[in-house]
Design a protein around this motif. Sequence first.
Motif, short mmCIF file in Angstrom:
data_model
loop_
_atom_site.label_atom_id
_atom_site.label_comp_id
_atom_site.label_asym_id
_atom_site.label_seq_id
_atom_site.Cartn_x
_atom_site.Cartn_y
_atom_site.Cartn_z
N UNK A 89 0.82 -1.22 0.00
CA UNK A 89 0.00 0.00 0.00
C UNK A 89 0.85 1.26 0.00
N UNK A 90 2.10 1.15 0.45
CA UNK A 90 2.96 2.34 0.50
C UNK A 90 3.85 2.38 -0.74
N UNK B 60 -9.11 23.25 -3.56
CA UNK B 60 -10.04 22.39 -4.32
C UNK B 60 -9.28 21.41 -5.21
N UNK C 201 -2.03 -2.74 7.41
CA UNK C 201 -2.11 -1.85 6.25
C UNK C 201 -0.86 -1.83 5.39
N UNK C 202 0.15 -2.68 5.70
CA UNK C 202 1.34 -2.64 4.84
C UNK C 202 1.06 -3.31 3.49
N UNK D 59 -6.90 9.79 -5.69
CA UNK D 59 -6.00 8.82 -5.06
C UNK D 59 -6.77 7.92 -4.08
N UNK D 60 -8.06 8.18 -3.93
CA UNK D 60 -8.92 7.46 -2.98
C UNK D 60 -8.42 7.62 -1.55
N UNK D 61 -7.88 8.80 -1.25
CA UNK D 61 -7.40 9.06 0.11
C UNK D 61 -8.49 9.69 0.96
N UNK D 62 -9.53 10.22 0.32
CA UNK D 62 -10.67 10.74 1.09
C UNK D 62 -11.97 10.25 0.43
N UNK E 91 -13.28 23.28 1.35
CA UNK E 91 -13.32 22.34 0.22
C UNK E 91 -13.75 20.95 0.69
N UNK F 156 -12.73 14.15 9.49
CA UNK F 156 -12.22 12.81 9.19
C UNK F 156 -12.37 11.86 10.38
N UNK G 38 -6.34 20.24 -4.54
CA UNK G 38 -5.78 19.24 -3.62
C UNK G 38 -6.83 18.20 -3.27
N UNK G 39 -8.03 18.67 -2.94
CA UNK G 39 -9.10 17.72 -2.56
C UNK G 39 -9.43 16.81 -3.76
N UNK H 126 6.39 8.45 -3.01
CA UNK H 126 5.61 9.66 -2.77
C UNK H 126 5.27 10.35 -4.09
N UNK H 127 4.03 10.85 -4.19
CA UNK H 127 3.59 11.48 -5.43
C UNK H 127 4.32 12.80 -5.69
N UNK I 207 -14.36 7.55 5.21
CA UNK I 207 -13.32 8.58 5.05
C UNK I 207 -13.87 9.87 5.64
N UNK J 236 -7.31 15.88 -6.09
CA UNK J 236 -6.22 14.90 -6.20
C UNK J 236 -6.35 13.81 -5.14
N UNK J 237 -6.76 14.20 -3.93
CA UNK J 237 -6.93 13.21 -2.85
C UNK J 237 -8.08 12.26 -3.16
N UNK J 238 -9.14 12.80 -3.77
CA UNK J 238 -10.27 11.94 -4.16
C UNK J 238 -9.82 10.93 -5.21
N UNK K 182 0.16 6.15 4.30
CA UNK K 182 -0.05 5.87 2.87
C UNK K 182 0.00 7.16 2.07
N UNK K 183 -0.67 8.21 2.54
CA UNK K 183 -0.68 9.50 1.84
C UNK K 183 -0.37 10.60 2.86
N UNK L 52 6.29 14.71 1.77
CA UNK L 52 4.84 14.63 1.54
C UNK L 52 4.51 14.24 0.10
N UNK L 53 3.31 13.68 -0.06
CA UNK L 53 2.80 13.38 -1.41
C UNK L 53 2.22 14.63 -2.04
N UNK L 54 1.48 15.38 -1.25
CA UNK L 54 0.80 16.58 -1.76
C UNK L 54 1.14 17.75 -0.84
#
Lengths: 264, 318
Positions: A233-234, A252, B166-167, A261-264, B315, B241, A254-255, A237-238, B186, A257-259, B280-281, B297-299
Amino acid sequence: MRVVACVAAVPKPAAVKWDRFRGLLDTQDAEPVLNPADRNALELAARLADPHVGPDRSSPSTFTLISAGFDAGAALREGAAFGATRLIALDDLGLADADENGIAAALAAAISHIGGADAVFCGAATSSYGSGAVGGLIAAHLNAHVVAAVVNVARCEAGIQADRLSGRAVLRRVIAPPVVIVASAYGVQVRAIAPMTALRAGRKALETLSLADLNIAAPLPASGAVEIGLSPTRGKRAGETFAGDSAVGAAQSLVGALRERQAI
Amino acid sequence: MAVTVDLEKCDGSAVCLTACAFNAIDLLGGKAVVYENCTDCDACVRACPTHAIVSATAGSATGASCLVVDVDGRSGIVEKVSRAGTAAALEVRRMRVSDGDLRAAACAIVDDARDCRLVVLPHAPATVAIAALAAHGLGAATGFGCVDIAFDATGALRVRRPRYGGIVAADARFGERCVVATLYPRLVRPFERSAHADGESSVPIGDAPPRPLSLARTLVVCGDDLSAELRDVADAIAHCFDAALADELALPGLALAPDLCLAIGAEGSPETNAAIRGARVVVALVEREGDAIAQAADYVLVGDVHENARALLAALKS
């Protein structure tokens, strides 16, 4: 009070690694240990089985540990230090590939085999498989009540008093046995075990039962899922940067991009 | 919207208002009116003491459907399940249960899910037990603790579940049987329910202890010198969250593996970066792109942290 705790052995969590060269999960160096979340269940079971606490001090309690599948003996020997009077290992080739449904069916049959229980304790989840569903599935098989996220238990006149986490509060509820109690993953003060106690407890005799002893016909119930692969899963880094004149626009993006990536 | 109100029978008791999880009912002139955001979950139909609310689909044979179960109004899974269900041309329905009596909640799901292809609950200790009991009652297949759920081109349900802390993630495929699944939520709705909402004999006896950082699936890390106002924004983001909130100073020595880590105004000391390496992110809100946390960081959202944090909160809420 007949108290049963169901425990599991898992590969030592810190020693499990993803082998990125071979694309495999490496558990070779991970010795089997008692599932960390099961300590909370054992603590609660020990409190309920304590003969010196509660309204019916004259009636004797029994405290049985049951474990099924992968290295059951290791989990039982470690868990015995919490004061269990009987250790039962379910050892059968039929359990080798069992998922939580199969394990729960075997544990429920074992509980019935020993004459039932007033309270059955389970951990929140195993560190290896992680679903936390075994308690609910056992309750379904035994047709028992179930309470989850429990941080404390005590005996009372009407049955068992359970304190459980619900959102940001702790709620107290009284339940009549039989009940399956799923311990919370946190918020339980677990007793310290003296090394000598652990050593002595580890020498207790194990009883071994097979699926045939429990009159369970193969195949065991299963989730119905066909596992089609494991992946790490890891990843790398993007490394994306969001900046601009408008904070709203950047946020917006960022959100978005997170969506994606299925991070939120 | 397939719900109608018989105005002659409606006595204005407002029981339906309480039953509706989606604020789709109001009282006008002492009579219930149903708005267009009604999801046809039929909770009001079951709750109405005078049987004034009638479902047009009641009693009709419905096709295969997908049932999303809200537990005490707290979900965070609706969007993902709706997307999966709609893509597979399944009717997506919603219902609400309480986590007070888990067996009663499971019975309600079994009663409502006879024709369902997929039943999904948010993944939490109580809901997993409800799902297990419901799956047993329905004779359904089970997929507990999913992070992703979708139907593939052949119409088979595919899920992804974390294993070993989660690994790794395990992908699995289901056949034609009904599946009862739990999905990690989420973005969640703020937790507004009262401690008495479960309708059981439970009595509140105190506050829950804080969740340990090692068990958090989402972590918000605050810099050491955040203003009180920015800390409030960070707290609100964490609330969105259901995340754990930690100070950067509290991290050294820890090895954390959350699914998502949001660093707000954190500088990214070597100890902090080491602690969140397993996430993970990682998202960082920083003043300058050269900050150490930005490298890990990723983002990265660069600019005025206060302004960016407020924009991010807006947002997320939208």
